[in-house]
Design an enzyme around this catalytic site. Structure first.
Site, PDB file in Angstrom:
ATOM      1  CG  ASN A  10      -0.337  -0.067   2.547  1.00 59.19           C
ATOM      2  OD1 ASN A  10       0.820  -0.239   2.465  1.00 59.19           O
ATOM      3  ND2 ASN A  10      -1.206  -0.537   3.523  1.00 59.19           N
TER       4      ASN A  10
ATOM      5  NE  ARG B 204       3.785   2.964  12.255  1.00 61.61           N
ATOM      6  CZ  ARG B 204       3.128   2.799  11.005  1.00 61.61           C
ATOM      7  NH1 ARG B 204       2.876   3.501  10.181  1.00 61.61           N
ATOM      8  NH2 ARG B 204       3.292   1.483  10.603  1.00 61.61           N
TER       9      ARG B 204
ATOM     10  CD  GLN C  68      -2.258   5.201  14.412  1.00 64.03           C
ATOM     11  OE1 GLN C  68      -2.071   5.941  13.799  1.00 64.03           O
ATOM     12  NE2 GLN C  68      -2.390   3.846  13.840  1.00 64.03           N
TER      13      GLN C  68
ATOM     14  CG  HIS D 227      -2.850   4.692  10.182  1.00 67.39           C
ATOM     15  ND1 HIS D 227      -1.978   4.116  10.718  1.00 67.39           N
ATOM     16  CD2 HIS D 227      -2.510   5.114   8.941  1.00 67.39           C
ATOM     17  CE1 HIS D 227      -0.841   3.910  10.277  1.00 67.39           C
ATOM     18  NE2 HIS D 227      -1.083   4.269   8.787  1.00 67.39           N
TER      19      HIS D 227
END
Length: 386
Positions: free
Chosen positions: A148, A286, A315, A334
């Protein structure tokens, strides 16, 4: 029989499956560097373009695993000692997690997981796994490198344009029934001619540079391993020896570096004091690379003109996380690497890795992060154990 524990983000609040707006997705056979896309054996267990990254989607793994006598446990409950994740971790052979909804495999958790042999990231980025502890306990860590990367690179370009052109506030004026042209354009600029710099020019960072080249921006980069001269010449890249040198001259700064102990909190008050007043900062790497409160202060003071991030720490981010409400932000959950197109590839890659693992075949080196008690494959060039 193996127990596979899979931690995925929750289903859509409107129910699963969603109504898909397209009937298919483009077929991609290889990535820009020539690496072929995942190639598992047999049926996928899902149709490419379906939502498989959530709990009910199960990454399309159930049919394969149960046909081979394995147990699959899927949950989104991952935090706290009484979580479903902790309950099943003690006797799990394989743990699958995503960077978007990470199950943090700490040293303490790994020590309790006596049967754990494989920690698999569905996507890219294994920093939610304590790699040093994994290596010490003989746990293989793997991910679907490049699956990705382009998804994330496209998200970066979207965020750059959204901030520089002041798109998000302008859109909100239109939604609210307004026609506030002066308010919209008082923070809107052309991207053309600006200096764009990326800290990290690996698969994603380089893909971003390639996509921004046609916008006639001046391109800068910092990377531990310098890019090939022909790539620098092709894109007209300006290389910097230190991150500090880059941030002093760039109007837009893109964070694309890996997270490990030495880079945690890397973009702090000191680094922010070096940037040009009114610079924009993009972070799809990040969240913990940035000092949370320093980012807020820089936006409030005007040192930063905008911050667009797709990553947070922890997260999911708590409701009162200040990045949700700080001025001039373009934050998203995210999602950059979990487009339906990206999901098709990282779900297929997860199946490929599982097939190799269960059949005793080598896992592709580009997918390996830790193996045989040490960093391996992609991990050897991307991470540190200290």
């Amino acid at each position: 029989m193996a127990k596979v524990l899979c931690v995925l983000y929750p289903d859509p609040v409107t129910g699963y499956p969603p109504r898909y707006v397209r009937d298919d997705i483009p077929v991609i056979t290889q990535y820009p560097n020539g690496q072929t896309v995942p190639s598992p054996q047999g049926p996928l267990g899902f149709k490419p373009g379906e939502l498989v990254g959530c709990v009910s989607g199960e990454l399309g793994l159930r049919s394969y695993l149960e046909a081979h006598g394995h147990q699959l446990v899927v949950t989104s409950d991952k935090d706290g000692a009484d979580s479903t994740f902790d309950k099943h971790l003690v006797d799990a052979d394989v743990v699958i997690s995503q960077p978007f909804w990470p199950a943090y495999l700490t040293a303490e958790r790994i020590a309790k997981a006596k049967k754990l042999k494989l920690a698999l990231t569905a996507g890219i980025g294994s920093d939610h796994v304590d790699l040093k502890a994994a290596a010490a306990h003989g746990v293989t860590v793997a991910e679907e490198t490049f699956s990705n990367s382009i998804s994330v690179a496209e998200h970066v370009v979207m965020m750059v344009l959204s901030l520089v052109r002041n798109y998000l506030p302008a859109h909100q004026y239109a939604v609210n029934g307004g026609w506030n042209i002066a308010d919209c354009v008082s923070r809107s600029y052309d991207l053309e001619g600006m200096h764009f710099g990326t800290l990290g020019a690996g698969r994603i960072g380089l893909a971003v540079l390639r996509r921004l080249k046609p916008f006639d921006v001046k391109l800068h980069y910092y990377q531990r391993h310098r890019l090939a001269p022909e790539v620098e010449a092709e894109l007209g890249l300006i290389h910097h020896e230190t991150p500090e040198d880059l941030v002093k001259v760039c109007d837009i700064i893109n964070l694309q570096m890996p997270l490990y102990p030495s880079t945690e909190g890397f973009f702090n008050e000191r680094m922010l004091s070096l940037v040009k007043r009114g610079a924009y900062l993009i972070n799809t790497a990040r969240g913990a690379l940035c000092d949370r409160d320093a980012i807020v202060k820089a936006l409030e003071s005007g040192q930063l003109a905008g911050y667009a991030g797709d990553v947070w720490f922890p997260q999911p981010a708590p409701v009162d996380h200040p990045w949700r409400t700080m001025p001039y932000n373009g934050m998203t959950p995210h999602i950059s690497g979990s487009s339906l197109s990206g999901q098709a590839r990282y779900a297929a890659g997860t199946l490929e890795i599982l097939q190799c693992f269960f059949e005793g075949k080598p896992i592709r080196p580009e997918y390996l992060i830790v193996d045989g008690g040490n960093l391996a494959g992609t991990g050897a060039s991307s991470y540190k154990l200290s």
